[in-house]
Design a protein around this motif. Structure first.
Motif, mmCIF file in Angstrom:
data_model
loop_
_atom_site.group_PDB
_atom_site.id
_atom_site.type_symbol
_atom_site.label_atom_id
_atom_site.label_comp_id
_atom_site.label_asym_id
_atom_site.label_seq_id
_atom_site.Cartn_x
_atom_site.Cartn_y
_atom_site.Cartn_z
ATOM 1 N N UNK A 86 11.641 -3.897 -7.173
ATOM 2 C CA UNK A 86 12.165 -2.898 -6.242
ATOM 3 C C UNK A 86 11.759 -3.267 -4.822
ATOM 4 N N UNK A 87 11.567 -4.578 -4.606
ATOM 5 C CA UNK A 87 11.024 -5.126 -3.369
ATOM 6 C C UNK A 87 11.319 -4.417 -2.069
ATOM 7 N N UNK A 88 12.581 -4.473 -1.631
ATOM 8 C CA UNK A 88 12.921 -3.923 -0.320
ATOM 9 C C UNK A 88 12.654 -2.418 -0.237
ATOM 10 N N UNK A 89 12.954 -1.716 -1.328
ATOM 11 C CA UNK A 89 12.732 -0.274 -1.355
ATOM 12 C C UNK A 89 11.239 0.028 -1.259
ATOM 13 N N UNK A 90 10.456 -0.735 -2.007
ATOM 14 C CA UNK A 90 9.006 -0.577 -2.015
ATOM 15 C C UNK A 90 8.447 -0.778 -0.611
ATOM 16 N N UNK A 91 8.858 -1.850 0.052
ATOM 17 C CA UNK A 91 8.324 -2.176 1.369
ATOM 18 C C UNK A 91 8.716 -1.132 2.400
ATOM 19 N N UNK A 92 9.927 -0.605 2.285
ATOM 20 C CA UNK A 92 10.373 0.455 3.205
ATOM 21 C C UNK A 92 9.501 1.688 3.062
ATOM 22 N N UNK A 93 9.170 2.048 1.832
ATOM 23 C CA UNK A 93 8.344 3.223 1.595
ATOM 24 C C UNK A 93 6.938 3.037 2.166
ATOM 25 N N UNK A 94 6.405 1.812 2.093
ATOM 26 C CA UNK A 94 5.071 1.554 2.659
ATOM 27 C C UNK A 94 5.098 1.681 4.171
ATOM 28 N N UNK A 95 6.187 1.238 4.806
ATOM 29 C CA UNK A 95 6.273 1.329 6.269
ATOM 30 C C UNK A 95 6.159 2.769 6.749
ATOM 31 N N UNK A 96 6.529 3.716 5.909
ATOM 32 C CA UNK A 96 6.572 5.121 6.313
ATOM 33 C C UNK A 96 5.238 5.845 6.182
ATOM 34 N N UNK A 97 4.208 5.189 5.606
ATOM 35 C CA UNK A 97 2.903 5.844 5.474
ATOM 36 C C UNK A 97 1.953 5.363 6.564
ATOM 37 N N UNK A 98 0.860 6.108 6.748
ATOM 38 C CA UNK A 98 -0.090 5.799 7.818
ATOM 39 C C UNK A 98 -1.278 4.974 7.329
ATOM 40 N N UNK A 99 -1.554 5.027 6.034
ATOM 41 C CA UNK A 99 -2.650 4.254 5.449
ATOM 42 C C UNK A 99 -2.287 3.926 4.009
ATOM 43 N N UNK A 100 -2.981 2.941 3.462
ATOM 44 C CA UNK A 100 -2.670 2.472 2.109
ATOM 45 C C UNK A 100 -3.876 2.638 1.191
ATOM 46 N N UNK A 101 -3.627 3.216 0.015
ATOM 47 C CA UNK A 101 -4.617 3.246 -1.066
ATOM 48 C C UNK A 101 -4.125 2.244 -2.102
ATOM 49 N N UNK A 102 -4.800 1.107 -2.204
ATOM 50 C CA UNK A 102 -4.357 0.067 -3.143
ATOM 51 C C UNK A 102 -5.151 0.209 -4.450
ATOM 52 N N UNK A 103 -4.442 0.579 -5.511
ATOM 53 C CA UNK A 103 -5.087 0.782 -6.811
ATOM 54 C C UNK A 103 -5.177 -0.554 -7.540
ATOM 55 N N UNK A 104 -6.374 -0.860 -8.022
ATOM 56 C CA UNK A 104 -6.615 -2.132 -8.700
ATOM 57 C C UNK A 104 -7.131 -1.854 -10.111
ATOM 58 N N UNK A 105 -6.497 -2.468 -11.084
ATOM 59 C CA UNK A 105 -6.910 -2.261 -12.475
ATOM 60 C C UNK A 105 -8.203 -3.005 -12.756
#
Length: 367
Positions: A86-105
């Motif tokens: 879902x590459x392009x859609x995923x990246x667009x959604x990230x652009x709209x947030x102010x910070x990132x919580x990256x979940x790691x297994x």
């Protein structure tokens, strides 16, 4: 309200974590990639024990906490920057947030499929960051091409933009994050208009199994993530158990505490994650406390008293006169507003005062 986006590879526990922090079951959590397609959004209250201490002092039954928004974003796969998954859609959604919580297994489980076939949290972080860097590099190159003519004819805005873009391009080309580029305050203002993915503050959530939470500090995967993020990314990593928090959704606070106590922990880590994300967004809290309610108000670090007053109502900022101020610790030591006043710990602050996290304020204004 500022937003934090929950990202990660498929099946690392993103949607389970979203459900946990928002105390809902809005996000589908399933054992297959892309069970989240459109992002789920939830308002999350910020855990803060100080409110309940102030509640006793103020003798009120109403407590209103601060809040931020969390967004559950679809899982990313290798090649996302080129449109995979879902590459392009995923990246667009990230652009709209102010910070990132990256979940790691950070757990083994033969019943939960890993998109790469094995558990390796550092590899997973590098996969995601590589895709974000490649997307940013493409954005920077395209923007420089777009403004090239304006730069040639000496347009001041274009020249200033290009100078900042020129700092980002070689760094991104070497595989490093935009956050690592040293910029002046003026350049930072310009850079915000680029909406670069790797220029967003990031916190890492090491997701462990329920049985591993009490001994998470000795978990080899967690240690790898902490070493890597500290050395390469200068980011914070917190330990969470999304599954435990998901199990707690339907329990009362008392039942939840008892359940966690049986596991040998005070919390699953989600509270620490929410607080960490709140501070990552540059947010701080001040309080108002009275018989009607105790309320936590959200401001940005460095905000002045008038700006803090404006969070309550624009009239408070417009007609600001003074702020009656007492530090949380001082008020708690004294036990009452009257005692704090008697000891001279309540003071009047003016327009230049920088509000500190935990200040208890009462504004005087006139409009």
């Amino acid at each position: 309200m500022l937003k934090a986006g929950i990202v990660g590879l498929p099946n690392v526990g993103k949607s389970t974590l979203f459900n946990a922090v928002t105390r809902t079951r809005k996000a589908e959590a399933a054992n297959y990639p892309f069970c989240t397609i459109d992002p789920n959004v939830g308002v999350v209250t910020v855990p803060d024990e100080r409110m309940y201490v102030l509640q006793k002092i103020a003798k009120t039954s109403v407590v209103i906490p601060a809040a931020i928004e969390f967004v559950d974003i679809a899982g990313l796969v290798k090649g996302a920057s080129a449109g995979e998954g879902l590459g392009n859609k995923f990246l667009t959604h990230i652009r709209e947030v102010d910070a990132i919580v990256q979940v790691v297994r950070c757990f083994e489980d033969a019943d939960i499929h890993h998109v790469s076939g094995s558990v390796d949290p550092v590899r997973d972080i590098e996969v995601i960051n590589t895709e974000l860097v490649l997307a940013d590099l493409d954005s920077v190159k395209k923007r420089r091409e777009k403004i090239a003519r304006d730069v040639k004819r000496g347009d001041k805005t274009a020249v200033a933009e290009d100078a900042v873009l020129a700092k980002f391009e070689p760094v991104l080309d070497s595989g490093k994050l935009a956050l690592s580029v040293q910029l002046t305050p003026e350049e930072k203002v310009i850079s915000r208009t680029f909406w670069l993915l790797t220029d967003k503050p990031t916190i890492f959530a090491c997701n462990v199994k329920e049985s591993d939470l009490a001994t998470a500090e000795t978990n080899a995967y967690v240690q790898k993530v902490r070493d890597y993020t500290k050395t390469h990314l200068a980011c914070e990593a917190v330990v969470i158990s999304a599954q435990i928090e998901s199990d707690l959704i339907d329990l009362t606070p008392e039942e939840a505490k008892a359940f966690l106590k049986e596991l040998g922990v005070d919390e699953s880590g989600v509270g620490a994650l929410i607080r960490g994300t709140y501070h990552l967004l540059g947010l701080r809290t001040y309080f108002t406390a009275g018989e009607k309610e105790v309320r936590a108000w959200t401001i940005h670090a460095g905000d002045t008293a008038p700006k803090a007053a404006g969070v309550i109502h624009s009239d408070f900022e417009r007609g600001f006169i003074k702020a009656e101020t007492v530090a949380y610790d001082d008020l708690v030591k004294c036990g009452s507003v009257a005692a704090a006043r008697d000891k001279g710990l309540y003071r009047m602050e003016g327009k230049e005062y920088i509000v500190k996290d935990g200040d208890v304020l009462l504004f005087k204004f006139n409009v």
